[in-house]
Enzyme design. Sequence first.
Site, PDB file in Angstrom:
ATOM      1  N   SER A 195       5.451   5.966   7.183  1.00  0.00           N
ATOM      2  CA  SER A 195       5.938   4.989   6.216  1.00  0.00           C
ATOM      3  C   SER A 195       5.820   5.551   4.798  1.00  0.00           C
ATOM      4  O   SER A 195       6.457   6.550   4.475  1.00  0.00           O
ATOM      5  CB  SER A 195       5.176   3.671   6.395  1.00  0.00           C
ATOM      6  OG  SER A 195       5.790   2.630   5.680  1.00  0.00           O
ATOM      7  N   ASP A 239      14.082  -1.618  12.535  1.00  0.00           N
ATOM      8  CA  ASP A 239      12.982  -1.756  11.574  1.00  0.00           C
ATOM      9  C   ASP A 239      13.366  -2.817  10.548  1.00  0.00           C
ATOM     10  O   ASP A 239      14.314  -2.632   9.783  1.00  0.00           O
ATOM     11  CB  ASP A 239      12.738  -0.412  10.888  1.00  0.00           C
ATOM     12  CG  ASP A 239      11.510  -0.410   9.990  1.00  0.00           C
ATOM     13  OD1 ASP A 239      11.122  -1.492   9.499  1.00  0.00           O
ATOM     14  OD2 ASP A 239      10.941   0.674   9.766  1.00  0.00           O
ATOM     15  N   HIS A 250       8.797  -1.382  12.762  1.00  0.00           N
ATOM     16  CA  HIS A 250       8.170  -0.525  11.752  1.00  0.00           C
ATOM     17  C   HIS A 250       6.828  -0.037  12.274  1.00  0.00           C
ATOM     18  O   HIS A 250       5.848  -0.781  12.296  1.00  0.00           O
ATOM     19  CB  HIS A 250       7.991  -1.289  10.438  1.00  0.00           C
ATOM     20  CG  HIS A 250       7.609  -0.402   9.289  1.00  0.00           C
ATOM     21  ND1 HIS A 250       8.521   0.419   8.655  1.00  0.00           N
ATOM     22  CD2 HIS A 250       6.422  -0.186   8.673  1.00  0.00           C
ATOM     23  CE1 HIS A 250       7.916   1.087   7.699  1.00  0.00           C
ATOM     24  NE2 HIS A 250       6.639   0.744   7.695  1.00  0.00           N
TER      25      HIS A 250
END
Length: 398
Positions: free
Chosen positions: A192, A328, A359
């Site tokens: 991320s 996501d 995610h």
Amino acid sequence: MSTAFLTLIAVIVCILFRILNVHSQPLKPSVWCLDAHFLDCLYKIAPVLREPYIPPRLWGFSGHVQTVLHSIVGRVRCPWPLGERVYMSLKDGSTLTYDLYQPLNEQEDDITVAICPGIANSSESVYIRTFVHLAQCNGYRCAVLNHIGALRSVQVTSTRIFTYGHTEDFAAMVEHLHQKYRQSRIVAVGFSLGGNLVTKYMGEDQKTKPDKVIGGISICQGYNAVEGTKWLLNWQNFRRFYLYIMTENVKSIILRHRHILLSDEVKARHNLNEREIIAAATLPELDEAYTRRVYNFPSTQELYKWSSSLFYFDTIKKPMIFINAKDDPLIPEDLLHPIKEYATTRQNTAYVEVAHGGHLGFYEGGFLYPNPVTWLDRTLVAMVGSLVMMHEVGKVAP
């Protein structure tokens, strides 16, 4: 039983079926890659990419459920790998820490996986621990950056914490690892926010990187913070809700260390208004009230452009693999077009898109209960191996 009640039940069931996306079927990951040699090596060591990703049947086809479970549960039956915490004092007075884990099984090659976690995360985050343990079992040494301010047990000693675009902390850890293990080859892995930092680090040509860094892997990043924040401010697909959670996580770190980060001297130096920081309901508001002032950016737009890995693609010299999930909820498909184009025009680059996974979720399992190790964990370990093999056999194009 009344008709109205039956209608209500039917509506609820339809909504649940829509949210859970139960009509979906397992699909193979899609791969964008110009370099045939690179792709061959990737498939050889990571054959999982040729197979359908099969999430838990009841809820695994919902990106929202995967994302929420990841943020609340992380992983099931998570191990707690044993390592040592390394402390470093940086030039600006910051105390940087990373956790170092030695391989549990011997391997011919000396490989160190340098891991950069997601926003406000650390070596104590459950998904990081699961991946570290699996990597150790496959003979890899792991080093996990603890974002400054994220660990409750480590006090902030300077007037800053981590950001979306400052790679100095990760670079310091990598250099320290290089000095400590001179012969070890290093693969950078970022999740991320960490994926953005790893990619930006690999593309910052003005910064010297150890020649032992042989490649990088990015997972679930958005690539462009300028456009990404516009999407996150939209209520569509519950993005504004996710943005609120991220904002509160960062804000809680600032307020936890307010005696240093928001001291009278710091507030006067950077023109900070503590009430505005506390009242911030979104990351752009928090970055306007705090981040861009501390780092002397004229606007949040300038901060976001400077921070975004997208603008450093052209100067990446080492092999890179990028992974995103199509469902996501934090990253809409529009943000994924540039990485697809990049992967199909550059050597030594691959982009892997999974239809499901949310995610950082990517759970596997049967009908309801997920496996302790996710598809992502297994695939990442294999991808590290593929980067090592490509480096060894000399198939990386010049």
